[in-house]
Design a protein around this motif. Sequence first.
Motif, mmCIF file in Angstrom:
data_model
loop_
_atom_site.group_PDB
_atom_site.id
_atom_site.type_symbol
_atom_site.label_atom_id
_atom_site.label_comp_id
_atom_site.label_asym_id
_atom_site.label_seq_id
_atom_site.Cartn_x
_atom_site.Cartn_y
_atom_site.Cartn_z
ATOM 1 N N ASN A 360 -48.538 -17.578 -21.504
ATOM 2 C CA ASN A 360 -48.669 -17.649 -22.963
ATOM 3 C C ASN A 360 -48.487 -19.084 -23.465
ATOM 4 O OD1 ASN A 360 -49.281 -15.192 -24.395
ATOM 5 N ND2 ASN A 360 -47.443 -14.311 -23.466
ATOM 6 N N LYS A 370 -53.635 -16.793 -31.609
ATOM 7 C CA LYS A 370 -53.713 -15.339 -31.674
ATOM 8 C C LYS A 370 -54.187 -14.892 -33.056
ATOM 9 C CE LYS A 370 -50.375 -13.868 -28.172
ATOM 10 N NZ LYS A 370 -49.120 -13.124 -27.899
ATOM 11 N N ARG A 376 -56.169 -13.322 -28.740
ATOM 12 C CA ARG A 376 -56.417 -14.752 -28.948
ATOM 13 C C ARG A 376 -57.900 -15.011 -29.237
ATOM 14 N NH1 ARG A 376 -52.125 -17.993 -27.315
ATOM 15 N NH2 ARG A 376 -50.502 -16.876 -26.170
ATOM 16 N N GLY A 412 -52.668 -11.879 -24.810
ATOM 17 C CA GLY A 412 -53.662 -12.005 -25.867
ATOM 18 C C GLY A 412 -55.105 -11.920 -25.418
#
Length: 599
Positions: A360, A370, A376, A412
């Motif tokens: 991340n 995000k 994302r 994400g």
Amino acid sequence: MKKITTRRLTAGVLATALALVPAAVIAPAATAEDSSGSTLKLALIGDIDSLNPFISITAQGTNILVLQYQNLVSWGTNNEPVPGLADKWTTSSDGKEWTFHMPADRKWSDGEPITANDAVWTFNAIKGNEKLKQANGALVENVKSIVAKDPENLVLTLNTVQAPNPGGDLPIMPEHIWSKQADPTTYANDKDTVGSGPFIISSYDKAAGVTMKANPNYWKGKAKVDRIIWAPYQNSDAAVQALKNGEIDIAGGLTPAQFQSLKGQPNITTNAGQGRRYTALGINPGTKSKTGKVLGDGNPALQDVNLRKAIVMAIDNKTLLEKVLQGLGDEATGEIPAAYPLYHWDSKDLPLKFNPEAANKLLDESGYTKGADGIRLDKSGKPLNLRLLGRNTDPTHQQMADYLKPWLKNIGINVTTTMKSSGQVNEDSSKGNFDLYFTGWGIGPDPDYQLSINQCSSLPDDNGTGNTTENALCDPKFDALYKQQHAELDQAKRSELVKQAQEIIYNSAVNDVIWYANALEAYRSDRFQPFTTQPEKGGVITGQNGPWGYYSATPIGASSTTDGGFNWAWVVIPVIVVVLAALAFFLLRRRSASADNRE
């Protein structure tokens, strides 16, 4: 008491003599259509891409073809170099010239002699035709010339010194068959074929499978079984049931659950050999052709190495090994499995090991913000939606996908999964039509070939054909390391270079090698004696670097000798025949003499 006349006695002696003549002498040879004799029946799961040895790259095709064609130099039961079509070989003092001796006793299955000209034709056919380079093009790149000095002696000259034996890994074709094909690239090679290995393809039908007959001219002696049938099954569950029912004799590629269910079953023996394959998640870095043309429909965002690295760090390979494979394998690092310790990259501190927090953080730093839904956005502002492709014939692919989806969501990335036939997965991956897909390769004892298909020169042509690439890597630093290891004759130095080359592939994050699975297989031990494994201790029966597992197949009650060695029956029986025939001749002469005297 009825007296036995001389005529009857003579007839009896002759009948006895004829009865003792070996069946092979008085009976016609078995044909592909014959159902008599012994059969080893195997499960064929998944599509065969081709039975043309210049084209086939899938495990289904190559596992069949390895029984039919030999190299100049083969791999033995412990993965050591052993004679194949050549019985000996030497190198010049500068290492560039290799001379192979091909003894006169080697014959093709149709009885034609195997000569140095067959090898010349094979090497030159691949060098001169881009389409014939699909399976083994990299193996002839360094070959400058190949010349038959005479039918038994072959001289192969290299452009540069190389460590791998240039006679290994490349199957040699019969010139008298293949040179007559108008286009060898389209020759199906699926009926009444000619080969040099212990079994020859006699027929292939997608519904009925592949039938191979034992080669009577195989130089190590005819196999103990008369034929092999590769019977198609939709999936491994069906194959397991067929093994239990006695429809087939061997099933390989079992899942851990299937393997455990077969343990302790009557008349079935299981084997978990140390595997020579890796299983990986392929990540499309933007597949391109040799000329730089973009191929396929891969998500452009994956051209960013940081995004690919984050994906690798989000995946917990150790958990996949424990949960999906039930621990029946080894944790992976690079492409070369632990089964080959000389070249295995045994790193305990992998830079891209499971670490979702670091993944991340890397994505944050790389500008992948995000959205409100937690997914994302890529650099163009589109949500990161990736497609994951797997084979519907391998239950572990869906199981792994079930773990991967939430793990990638956690960093994400949204993932949709699709399971397709093995043939479709092969086609899609070859043409770059994927984002992520489960892949795997069987690795030979020498790593040169596997590394070679990661070079820029192994990228496909503009139409997606030609050479085979492992996963579209093109890195000049890797190419330089490949060439160094290829030419390095010092084993320790070469091993280190091979490990460095694997590290480059690893850090490029195009291929997240997940595990080296044990080869899980089972066979009917009420029908067959134990098979030869490779390596002999703790090795595998199916998917070997050579034909030894299936060549060793010995029905219960038959002799276990499969090497074409000395057989007393071939001496004793003819002696008995000669003695009885001589006795018959004596009795006939005696009767004839008595008749002459009466007249």
